[in-house]
Write a protein that holds these residues in place. Sequence first.
Motif: not given
Length: 309
Positions: A65, A68-69, A152
Amino acid sequence: MKPLSTFRVAASVSLLALFFQLSATPSQAFAAVANPDGALAQEPSGFGPLDPTPPSGITVEEVIKKFGERESAFAKARDNYTFRQSVKVDTISDDTNRPDGEYQQVTDITFNDDGKREEHVVFAPQNTLERVLMTPADFDEIEHRLPFILTTEDQPKYDITYLGRQHVDELDTYVFNATPKVMEKKQHYFQGKIWVDQHDLQIVLINGKTVPQDTRRGHEDLQPPFTTYYGQVDGKYWFPIYTKAEGNLHFAAQDGALSQDVHMRNVVKYTDYKQFHATSRIIYNGEDITNNKAPDDKNKPAAQPTSPH
């Protein structure tokens, strides 16, 4: 790549492991990279053993996560940079191991007075490729998959599998395998391994290939496997700086023609990154980092691969 021949031929790809060594200063440099579809018989120079234990203090899902950000933020940031892209595509003679045909182009990615992104070709000698033909799929790969960023927004398109931790020269990384879940018609994807810096949670190295590749008899369009290295820009962004693709494209016989293998060696360099303007704010984890270095980097030396010559 398509073959240039009197006969139209079918094709399949024979992959080569990417055992090439970057020329580098002793400080930071990535070395050889594994074949994306198989295990190495011997670990290449600069790579520590792969440790399959999970990350400490953070779950695998949280790592995915967060990187991805970061990739989403810095994909936006890269669109605000000028740079030079140098492309060289060679066919290699089996007899001399030297190029016997070459496509080359150097392009400056800039902005016009209205702030719109532009491409200016500054060097483009005569194309001497005789055994293959550059196709739209090749140029699409150069633009979109060689400088791969797994944002993301794109992560739901992939099965992302944690493989372990690995020390690569001066960097401690998490290693993942990425495979597209569904291949939509007329779309291409990256398939292979991704190395993510444990501190900055950004991609610093990829090794894989473009999928799917068209192997239909009479419609072949193939690309070799590739490795892309990323370097730290302005102390906060990991941008692609160097790609090498090498492999044998195997074209099967048809209509009485002899089968042929074409050894390809392609190099793309991304240099002279300069920020054009900052009309947008780069937000990560609720913090504006447009003009800052990567979060929590106060005591971290900047580990950066040296671009090969």
